[in-house]
Enzyme design. Structure first.
Site, mmCIF file in Angstrom:
data_model
loop_
_atom_site.group_PDB
_atom_site.id
_atom_site.type_symbol
_atom_site.label_atom_id
_atom_site.label_comp_id
_atom_site.label_asym_id
_atom_site.label_seq_id
_atom_site.Cartn_x
_atom_site.Cartn_y
_atom_site.Cartn_z
ATOM 1 N N ASP A 68 21.321 -12.986 -41.800
ATOM 2 C CA ASP A 68 21.762 -14.244 -42.401
ATOM 3 C C ASP A 68 21.805 -14.162 -43.928
ATOM 4 O OD1 ASP A 68 22.590 -16.834 -42.411
ATOM 5 O OD2 ASP A 68 20.722 -17.700 -41.656
ATOM 6 N N ASP A 69 22.957 -14.466 -44.488
ATOM 7 C CA ASP A 69 23.138 -14.527 -45.944
ATOM 8 C C ASP A 69 22.890 -13.193 -46.632
ATOM 9 O OD1 ASP A 69 23.608 -17.189 -45.473
ATOM 10 O OD2 ASP A 69 22.080 -17.958 -46.844
ATOM 11 N N CYS A 107 27.543 -20.097 -42.815
ATOM 12 C CA CYS A 107 26.980 -19.491 -41.604
ATOM 13 C C CYS A 107 27.813 -19.727 -40.343
ATOM 14 C CB CYS A 107 25.572 -20.007 -41.371
ATOM 15 S SG CYS A 107 24.474 -19.866 -42.787
ATOM 16 N N HIS A 161 24.708 -19.571 -34.845
ATOM 17 C CA HIS A 161 24.044 -20.481 -35.781
ATOM 18 C C HIS A 161 22.708 -20.998 -35.227
ATOM 19 C CE1 HIS A 161 24.110 -22.646 -39.530
ATOM 20 N NE2 HIS A 161 23.709 -23.726 -38.905
ATOM 21 N N ASP A 365 26.509 -12.436 -42.321
ATOM 22 C CA ASP A 365 27.461 -13.506 -41.985
ATOM 23 C C ASP A 365 28.145 -14.123 -43.190
ATOM 24 O OD1 ASP A 365 25.273 -14.931 -42.953
ATOM 25 O OD2 ASP A 365 25.440 -16.520 -41.460
HETATM 26 CA CA LIG Z 1 24.546 -17.353 -43.444
#
Ligand SMILES: [Ca+2]
Length: 538
Positions: A68-69, A107, A161, A365
């Site tokens: 994530d990120d 996301c 998510h 993502d």
């Molecule tokens: Ca993300």
């Protein structure tokens, strides 16, 4: 914020924190900034003492690591100060894509596009609150295709998510989401008290925080970073790694598609202290440039408030050098924490002798601005937000160990994986297989990668060509709110917006025509119709 210690009493405190989390299990990902450690009941399997013996499967497995990120803040991408030995090792025996772009730097829309194989314009999923099944009820997702072709499919952690965005028909069993605390034991009591206070204020009709002006629903009653002295499995990413290892033992003897969704380095940047210790504050360089490019339409900077959700950054104004370094260190420490979890998982994959017949893919993502342009977050069309790491690793790949600089898109991942596994191709896919690039990383890539970001009524459509990035922002009634043009060869940091320079008019017109050709004219909301009926047809 000081680093926390006192590991000796951690067991009792951790237990209390976990019990408190379970009591407030209603808290959602959105409540803590997609930091979904407070979801429903976990289904914890038990570790087995001996690896299961692989049997007979001829189809390659897929181990999909979604982080994530995660921007390419990794050693294998040449990032100074990164400490990611396990991902770097994965890159050494795989193909590293240096110009992989997501279709929306946020996301859920990004994951939706990648997992459905269609662009946001087709699913109309540009925002977190929308589910693709509402617009494309019968679309076949990537894991669904594997499931319908005999694979055991499982999601652990953040894949679609959160549970509200999940897609049960994609998985052989429900998604694993452990109820772990988002902060260390010392911070959890204040966090939980803060949640209660926020709930009371919201119940009383307060819509905006009087101090910061932030919408109440965005506020997180905890700091933006923390370094508690806890074990890896205190937090979500350790827990899902543990469960993924359990799954390998339980299901590793049949073809599997396992998606492991790591939650860090998403805000809050919280990781065990030992990972912070690997990143001395004095070695953190300040971001450059730290001001936005010239001539930006206001909408570009409208939605970058993610870090202001946290208790230590609500005050308006620019971060000072110390706070900037602390946040960058915390992002890197969170990344190193995830890297360590990936290392745990891959060690077990090797120990079970599954590596030889498992495709391992690592993907972020969305990217992230770490103070560049004075911004913290994604939600733009800047290179920092749209460019992500992508590593594909499979035993015997001709391009193993090499970097592929071809332009690729996240929408290409779906056709690539089914191409590698010889599965039938759903008709709706809008990307193209990267298998030719895996065999020859110098082969021709796409002429352009497309990204979009929507904020309010304005939609920014962006084109990344071999050398340039061109973006148009279209507002209500098809009004052009502004445009951006960057020469990434001469200005890789995107410091200078050339769109209003007379000398660049011909270039701008050419890129504008290309953008309008690839994005349809109705507010640029509709992509060209998908024509791909084979994985590599586009
Ligand atoms: Ca993300």
């Amino acid at each position: 914020m000081k680093l926390q210690g006192n590991a000796a009493v951690m067991g009792t405190i951790q237990q209390k924190a976990l019990e408190a989390v379970k009591r407030v299990g209603r808290l959602s990902l959105a409540t803590i900034g997609c930091g979904g450690a407070l979801l429903g009941a976990a289904r914890m399997g038990q570790a087995q003492s001996a690896p299961a013996a692989p049997e007979g499967a001829t189809q390659p497995n897929v181990l999909f690591l979604m982080v994530d990120d995660l921007r390419p803040e990794l050693g294998c991408y040449g990032a100074a100060g990164a400490h990611t030995p396990n991902i770097d090792a994965l890159a050494k025996s795989g193909v590293t894509f240096s110009r992989q772009y997501v279709q929306c730097a946020l996301c859920s829309p990004s994951r939706t596009s990648m997992l459905t194989g269609v662009r946001p314009a087709t699913s109309d999923v540009y925002v977190i609150g929308k589910h693709f099944r509402d617009t494309l009820p019968d679309i076949k997702t990537l894991p669904q295709t594997f499931k319908e072709n005999g694979y055991y499919t499982q999601a652990l952690g953040k894949v679609f998510h959160d549970l509200k965005h999940d897609d049960p028909r994609s998985w052989s069993e429900p998604t694993f989401t452990p109820p772990t605390p988002p902060y260390g034991p010392a911070t959890m009591p204040a966090f939980l008290a803060g949640m209660k206070k926020l709930d009371a204020q919201k119940a009383a009709g307060v819509q905006f925080d009087p101090a910061s002006g932030m919408p109440m629903f965005l506020l997180v009653p905890g700091p933006s970073w923390e370094a508690p002295d806890v074990a890896d499995d205190y937090f979500w990413d350790g827990q899902i790694t543990k469960q993924a290892i359990n799954m390998l033992h339980e299901k590793g003897n049949k073809p599997f598609f396992m998606a492991v969704g790591y939650l860090k380095p998403h805000l809050p940047f919280v990781a065990p202290k030992k990972y912070f210790d690997m990143h001395p504050l004095a070695e953190i360089a300040l971001p450059s440039p730290d001001v936005p490019p010239n001539d930006l339409p206001p909408v570009v900077l409208a939605n970058l408030n993610e870090w202001r959700r946290y208790t230590d950054h609500r005050a308006p104004g620019k971060l000072d050098a110390q706070a900037t370094r602390e946040l960058i260190r915390a992002y890197r420490a969170s990344t190193t924490y995830v890297d360590a979890q990936i290392g745990r998982l891959l060690v077990e994959l090797d120990r079970m002798k599954l590596r030889e017949r498992t495709i391992i893919i690592l993907w972020g993502d969305n990217g992230y601005t770490l103070g560049e342009y004075g911004l913290w977050g994604k939600e733009t069309n800047f290179e920092c937000a749209t460019r992500v790491p992508l590593i594909i690793n499979q035993s015997g790949l001709a391009g193993a160990g090499k970097t592929c600089a071809a332009l690729t898109e996240a929408v290409d991942i779906y056709p690539t994986l089914i191409d590698m596994c010889h599965l039938p191709v759903p008709a709706a896919l809008e990307g193209r297989s990267m298998l030719p690039l895996l065999n020859d990383p110098t082969a021709q890539g796409k002429t352009a990668a497309r990204s979009s970001f929507k904020w309010g009524d304005a939609l920014g459509s962006s084109l990344r060509t071999e050398r340039y990035r061109y973006t148009e922002w279209i507002g209500p009634r098809q009004r052009l709110e502004g445009a951006e043009l960057y020469d990434l060869q001469a200005d890789p940091q995107q410091a200078h917006n050339l769109v209003n320079e007379a000398a660049q008019r011909d270039l701008k017109n050419k890129l504008q025509a290309q953008l309008h050709e690839l994005f349809a004219p109705q507010g640029l909301k509709k992509s060209k119709p998908a024509v791909a009926t084979k994985a590599n047809a586009q």
